[in-house]
Design an enzyme around this catalytic site. Structure first.
Site: not given
Ligand code: PGA
Length: 256
Positions: A9-11, A94, A96, A164, A170, A210, A231-232
């Site tokens: 997930n590159w956001k 998600h 966010e 999640e 994150g 994470s 993610g990251g």
């Protein structure tokens, strides 16, 4: 056990050009890995570019969101129809989006129905907040969330579920393997209640929050965790490839 899946997930990161390069780098880095479905989810503007970069590979492209209506006066939104031919998956609900755009389980349910009509696999995300966990309500929150999000989906549909926990996204504070296992097992039980045991056992259930090369094995070695939503670490081709490789080692007996 569901099929092993690792999703990036590159956001809201990477320009179109950077997205194309990152997709190519990931494609090259995982070319020796078998048995894991890899899905890259760039921002909408880069979906076409990433799709081009992955052409002819087994890697798939997903969207990070989509609207639940067919079309109309929804400024700034993207419909399922517009994504047809470009993506095979779509991340829905998600945390966010739940936090910043007030997305609810009912809305996620509508989006999931629309995604399935379009032929996409929804990746349905659920997770409790820190206060909900501290109050001992994590199980209740997750059960309610997944059951509502799946309501309206017909039997036999293919979807992916991601656990999640909000407090792990994150933050560098991942859940422990056993915390994640408990919640993913609960999610599988909930899927069995909504549909049946067969559907529950073939659904891919992922952990996200994470995840990196150093802790991926702790999660994907668990019985009910079929992969990761990353993610990251998905913005770094080598780190992401390492997670894919670990997943293959842990979950695919014939992996390289
Ligand atoms: P993270 O994000 O790996 O950066 O914690 C996971 C996610 O939001 O899907």
């Amino acid at each position: 056990m569901g099929r092993p899946v690792v999703i990036g997930n590159w956001k809201m990161n990477a320009t179109i050009h950077q997205a194309g390069l990152l997709a190519s780098a990931i494609r090259n880095s995982v070319s020796d890995v078998n048995g894991v479905q890899v899905v890259l989810c760039p921002p909408f503007v880069s979906v076409q570019e990433v799709s081009n970069s992955l052409q002819g590979s087994g890697l798939k492209v997903g969207a990070q969101n989509m609207h639940h209506q067919e079309k109309g006066a929804f400024t700034g939104e993207v419909s399922a129809e517009m994504l047809k031919g470009l993506v095979t998956h779509v991340i829905l609900g998600h945390s966010e989006r739940r936090r910043d755009f007030n997305e609810t389980d009912d809305l996620v349910s509508l989006k999931a129905q629309m995604a399935l009509i379009a032929g996409f696999q929804p990746i349905i995300c659920v997770g409790e907040s820190l206060s909900e966990r501290q109050e001992g309500r994590a199980e209740e929150v997750i059960s309610t969330s997944i059951k509502s999000s799946l309501s309206g989906i017909g039997p036999g549909s293919d979807f992916v579920v991601a656990y999640e926990p909000v407090w792990a996204i994150g933050t560098g504070e991942a859940a422990t393997g056993s915390q994640a296992q408990d919640m993913c097992q609960l999610l599988r039980d909930c899927i069995a209640v909504v549909f049946d045991r067969e559907t529950a056992s073939r659904t891919s259930i992922l952990y996200g929050g994470s995840v990196g090369p150093d802790n991926a094995a702790e999660f994907v070695s668990m019985r009910d965790i079929d992969g990761a939503l990353v993610g990251g670490a998905s913005l770094d081709a080598e780190q992401f490839a390492s997670i894919v490789r670990t997943t293959a080692l842990e979950r695919v007996s014939s992996s390289v």
